[in-house]
Enzyme design. Structure first.
Site, short mmCIF file in Angstrom:
data_model
loop_
_atom_site.label_atom_id
_atom_site.label_comp_id
_atom_site.label_asym_id
_atom_site.label_seq_id
_atom_site.Cartn_x
_atom_site.Cartn_y
_atom_site.Cartn_z
N GLY A 138 39.73 9.49 1.64
CA GLY A 138 39.27 10.40 0.61
C GLY A 138 38.18 11.37 1.02
O GLY A 138 37.73 12.19 0.22
N ARG A 197 47.62 17.79 6.02
CA ARG A 197 46.77 16.61 5.79
C ARG A 197 45.84 16.37 6.97
O ARG A 197 46.20 16.59 8.12
CB ARG A 197 47.64 15.36 5.60
N LYS A 235 46.44 9.05 11.44
CA LYS A 235 47.63 9.42 10.68
C LYS A 235 48.71 9.97 11.61
O LYS A 235 49.89 9.59 11.52
CB LYS A 235 47.26 10.46 9.63
N SER A 242 14.70 -15.18 30.37
CA SER A 242 15.22 -14.82 29.05
C SER A 242 14.61 -13.48 28.67
O SER A 242 13.38 -13.34 28.62
CB SER A 242 14.87 -15.89 28.01
N MET A 263 38.22 13.70 3.57
CA MET A 263 38.64 15.03 4.03
C MET A 263 39.82 15.50 3.19
O MET A 263 40.28 14.80 2.30
CB MET A 263 38.95 14.97 5.53
N ARG A 271 48.52 2.80 8.38
CA ARG A 271 47.29 2.54 9.13
C ARG A 271 46.90 1.10 8.88
O ARG A 271 47.33 0.47 7.90
CB ARG A 271 46.17 3.48 8.69
N ASN A 290 12.91 -7.28 22.27
CA ASN A 290 12.05 -6.60 21.29
C ASN A 290 10.89 -5.91 21.99
O ASN A 290 10.67 -4.70 21.87
CB ASN A 290 11.52 -7.60 20.26
N TYR A 339 23.93 -16.66 28.20
CA TYR A 339 23.97 -16.84 26.75
C TYR A 339 23.10 -15.79 26.06
O TYR A 339 22.29 -15.11 26.69
CB TYR A 339 23.52 -18.25 26.35
N ARG A 371 9.01 -21.28 23.76
CA ARG A 371 8.09 -20.26 24.26
C ARG A 371 6.66 -20.66 23.91
O ARG A 371 6.35 -20.97 22.76
CB ARG A 371 8.41 -18.90 23.63
N HIS A 396 7.58 -8.07 11.22
CA HIS A 396 7.38 -9.48 10.88
C HIS A 396 8.29 -9.89 9.72
O HIS A 396 8.95 -10.94 9.76
CB HIS A 396 5.90 -9.70 10.51
N CYS A 454 16.86 -13.33 24.19
CA CYS A 454 16.40 -14.05 23.00
C CYS A 454 15.73 -13.12 21.99
O CYS A 454 15.14 -13.57 21.02
CB CYS A 454 15.45 -15.18 23.37
#
Length: 936
Positions: free
Chosen positions: A104, A95, A26, A782, A106, A338, A786, A869, A622, A460, A849
């Site tokens: 809305g 403000r 603001k 690669s 604050m 904004r 996980n 990639y 894989r 899974h 991957c």
């Protein structure tokens, strides 16, 4: 320019403008409007670092309060009015305004400076007694609620009583005496609450400043930041601004508008206004506002100026604007601007049309679309109207993790068999499980959506659902699933759902709703294709490939713009009901070569489908990775029929003993990946033969057009010798097929880096050569993020939901490391591995991957690593394409900014620091209180 944070706090998020971080959205908007000739009421900003001081000390330093008085004096001189005067007093609004919009959340207080004396002065100076007392009663209401915490209902009840006594329908129907009476009633509320309304204007102003800073940590604001993942902000700024009045009669008013429709993106003004009202009246629902276009009829000059201002702001910010305004006695004042919030459909349309209209470039347009906007267009969703309905908001009974985006409605079922049965009958079902396993895939495929009580974002259920584009809510600890009783119980309320009950799930939020909510499927064509085409064109951008395990998956990926397959999980080919028994027999009786031939046959067919779908593009396969016991039936499922089918005759006990003998205490670190191939080399040979024969079949069927590009990936290596063992087997088998079939099949061999030790010896792996011909044995890495995350952090991804939400709440983790890559730990290993690998082989291809390959924040980091990639599920490909393009644009912008600074330093140029007031008079003066200056 480097900013210093003298009052503590972390550096701003990379996507937050440093100026905005200090003065808030603001405050910065007001600065800009004043500079480009848009009229704004004079004022000044207390910066966000002061919010941190207030949170720590429950007050502000004496020099800050002195600066407040100094700035008030400056504005008094400009306006020719005095704050607290009994004759035409100067009034202020106070403000909030953080660096990121939190509508809305604050607080705001208007009409600061009124009391029993100054209200008479305001009435006399304006000749409008009703207006003065209307403003006074508003201050009493807002100050009481915002500053002193008096429940708003206390004031609302008194207002209703006064209206009833006056026979008034709306507050605008109240006359001066009614409003004076209302002020007395409001003062009575203070007395009843044992609260004191300060009559000194500066006491009011100081209390309002503290209240606005304090609103940063209110539960609603904290919850909003949690929901929208807003982090690393310094707090809210506080804007003290001269009051202008929309409640001075029929030539005054107030409104809120967007420069374009935020729902559709159509280039038309979209908003509302009220005559004779103050700003809160529009959003509070006290009166019914009118469409903004009608303002043209009642206030034509102001409307024309408003349209001119909005157009000027849109061209300056190069984006759709959300603005607030007030008209006082025929004079238009702009109170706020904004970049407006918008739906996914609107965001993409606005971005493409801004380019067509010449307002911004293609690269700039890319940054105006958030990844979540694209996600909204990729999956069936609940409409914005449905999400705001009472049916939805009051129907949420539980919440888990947003495992896979999208919306689904269906009848609850508890077994895969039941899901398949009901699907065959044309019914939509939600498969509810404690957790899913590979054996459940038939039911998962049949279900419209999946709900599990356990498991994290890479469980899974979540991984399979994302790959298929199915909505999934996982790790929903709010529920207890009893598959034996076929019930779901909500813990907090003890509400019970039975099989056949209809529920809805929101995979984007993790919410479970107790009724059917209408589902909508947006279009994926048109503007989205144009936008993603711009992302793909960015110079040096990472390519986006897909994780796909079948021909249909590959076609879906190609349709979404994937440049190949970065991960084919071969184990997913084994889950079909007709294939699973064959795989199980081979696991139990590895000497049975007939079963191995059967497996090779269906893999050969599946691999060929992938090569056909991705003709000319790489297909990374894989080799089998998960623990073998995951394919085996659970002991309670073993019956004579099953034992006979799997080669044990009717000897159930012998089969159970065999299953028990294969049990591993920690299967994720047991016999899987390359270890399986080393122990059972025939299995590695079989898979390679299936891959190469599939490529050969394709080339022989279409000799002039077929261009298969197999890349064979060895999983879970931790040592150089593990990789070399498997790579030699792969190469020998691949060359044998090439020679036997007489076709020149291009192929590559590489590995998935998912064990920390492999990352540490990456240079040695990349440098490996075949002893026979001296050629390199590894052409690509690669990163399987996980498992790399799981092993590096020592956290089970399937069990992490038990504590990671609390970690996020406490700030121990900034992000769930299984959703957004851990840059300091896992990311460091990736950078180290990439550097080591390319030091041994400059041509080494690098990629990701894991599931992080579809996460926009992770993609921005991967761009800094220098990956070729990323690969993600087919349905996340468009999001990844956008994120990759955005990462490249931001990097180029940062490089250009750095080059400009260096150029200025070379020339000895001084950087001018702007500390401008938002004010209508010239010259502009300093107004930033409590923080560093703004950049030029």
């Amino acid at each position: 320019m480097k900013f210093i944070y003298p009052f503590g706090g972390s550096a701003p998020k990379p996507d937050v403008d440093p100026d905005k971080q200090i003065v808030g959205g603001k405050g910065l908007g007001l600065q800009v409007m004043s500079k480009i000739g848009v009229d704004v009421p004079p004022g000044f900003t207390l910066t966000t670092p002061l919010c941190q001081i207030y949170a720590k000390d429950n007050d502000l330093p004496a020099d800050v309060w002195k600066s407040v008085r100094d700035n008030v004096a400056r504005i008094e001189k400009d306006m020719g009015k005095v704050f607290g005067s009994s004759n035409d007093p100067l009034l202020f609004s106070c403000r909030s305004g953080a660096a990121m919009s939190m509508p809305g959340m604050m607080d705001t207080v208007l009409n600061i400076g009124l009391n029993d004396t100054t209200v008479e002065g305001l009435a006399s100076a304006t000749g409008n007694e009703r207006f003065a007392w209307d403003s006074y009663r508003r201050l009493l209401d807002m100050f009481g609620e915002v500053v002193l915490g008096i429940p708003h209902e206390e004031f609302e009840q008194r207002l209703d009583k006064v209206k009833e006594d006056a026979g008034a329908t709306n507050d605008v129907d109240l006359n001066t005496n009614d409003l004076k009476n209302l002020c007395r009633e409001y003062k009575a509320v203070y007395e009843h609450q044992k609260k004191q309304f300060p009559t000194d204007p500066y006491d009011q102003l100081y209390a309002c400043v503290k209240a606005v800073f304090g609103s940063w940590m209110t539960p609603r604001a904290v919850k909003y930041r949690e929901i929208h993942n807003i982090k690393n902000l310094l707090g809210t700024a506080t804007n003290i601004q001269t009051m202008v009045f929309g409640n001075m009669g029929d030539d005054s008013g107030t409104g809120v508008a967007f420069s374009r429709n935020p729902s559709t993106g159509e280039n038309v003004l979209y908003g509302e206004y009220l005559i004779n009202a103050q700003g809160e009246d529009v959003v509070a629902g006290i009166r019914t506002p009118q469409p903004i276009q009608q303002m043209k009829e009642v206030l034509p000059d102001c409307y024309a100026k408003f349209v001119e201002n909005v157009d000027k702001l849109e061209h300056y910010f190069k984006d759709m604007q959300d603005v607030e305004f007030t008209v006082e006695k025929g004079k238009l004042w702009m109170l706020q601007c904004r970049n407006g919030k918008r739906t996914g459909v609107a965001a993409i349309r606005i971005a493409t049309e801004l380019v067509k209209e010449g307002i911004c470039t293609e690269s700039e347009a890319l940054l105006k679309v958030e990844p979540r906007h694209v996600e909204q267009l990729l999956h069936p969703t609940f409409s914005p109207e449905a999400l705001e309905s009472n049916e939805y908001t009051k129907g949420v009974v539980a919440k888990g993790l947003p495992g896979s985006p999208g919306a689904a409605v269906g009848k609850i079922v508890f077994t895969p068999a039941r899901a398949e049965e009901m699907k065959a009958n044309g019914e939509s079902v939600i498969l509810v499980r404690e957790t899913t396993s590979p054996e459940d895939v038939g039911g998962m495929w049949a279900a419209s959506g999946i709900l599990t009580a356990r498991g994290g974002m890479t469980s899974h259920a979540a991984v399979v659902a994302r790959g298929w584009g199915k909505p999934c809510v996982c790790g929903c600890s709010d529920i207890i699933v009893s598959e034996s009783n076929k019930t779901v119980t909500v813990k907090d309320t003890n509400v019970v759902f039975k099989e056949g009950d209809v529920v809805s799930i929101n995979g984007a939020t993790g919410e479970v709703i107790n009724t059917a909510i209408e589902v909508k499927t947006p279009s994926l064509k048109g503007d989205l294709e144009v936008l993603l085409g711009w992302a793909d064109k960015e110079q040096g951008v990472m390519k986006v490939l897909a994780n796909a395990d079948s021909g249909p998956d590959a076609l879906q990926a190609a349709g979404n713009g994937a440049m190949g397959i970065g991960l084919c999980r071969t184990e997913h080919m084994f889950f079909c009901p007709e294939r699973l028994p064959i795989v199980r027999r081979w696991i139990f009786h590895t000497e049975c070569l007939d079963d191995l031939d059967h497996i090779k046959h269906f893999q050969r067919s599946d691999f060929k489908d992938l090569f056909v779908a991705m003709n000319g593009m790489p297909v990374t396969i894989r080799l089998l990775d998960p623990p073998l016991h995951e394919f085996l039936p659970r002991p309670e499922q073993v019956q004579e029929k099953v034992a006979e089918e799997l080669g044990f005759g009717k000897d159930v006990k012998r089969m159970l003993d065999r299953i028990e003998s294969m049990h591993e205490e920690n299967p994720m670190l047991g016999l899987r990946g390359c270890r399986l191939g080393i122990i059972k080399p025939d299995f590695t040979k079989m898979q390679v033969e299936a891959i190469m024969l599939a490529a050969a079949d394709f080339m022989e069927e279409s000799p002039s057009t077929a261009k298969p590009r197999p890349r064979i990936m060895i999983p879970l290596i931790g040592s150089i010798n593990e990789y070399k063992d498997q790579a030699i087997i792969i190469k020998r088998e691949a060359e044998r097929i090439r020679n036997e079939r007489g076709v020149d099949i291009p192929y590559e061999i590489g590995t998935m880096i998912e064990v920390p030790r492999a990352a540490l010896v990456s240079n040695k792996i990349a440098a490996l050569k075949d002893d026979e011909d001296g050629k390199p044995l590894c052409s690509f890495f690669s990163y399987g993020t996980n498992d790399l995350t799981q092993m590096t952090m020592g956290i089970s991804r399937d069990d992490s939901n038990g504590f990671i939400p609390k970690y996020l709440e406490l700030g121990i983790f900034d992000d769930d490391p299984f959703q957004t890559v851990d840059e300091e730990g896992v990311g460091y290993l990736m950078k180290l591995s990439a550097t080591l690998g390319r030091s041994a082989n400059p041509h080494l291809s690098l990629s990701v991957c894991g599931e992080h390959g579809g996460d926009p924040k992770s993609i921005a980091f991967f761009d800094t690593v220098g990956l070729n990639y990323v690969s993600c599920s087919p349905y996340r490909v468009p999001v990844a394409r956008l994120a990759a393009g955005q990462a490249r644009v931001k990097k180029r912008m940062e490089e250009a900014k750095g080059a400009a600074v260096k150029d200025m330093d070379k020339k000895g140029a001084a950087v001018a620091l702007g500390r401008d007031a938002f004010r209508c008079q010239e010259p502009l003066a300093a107004n930033i209180v409590g923080g560093p200056a703004l950049s030029a």
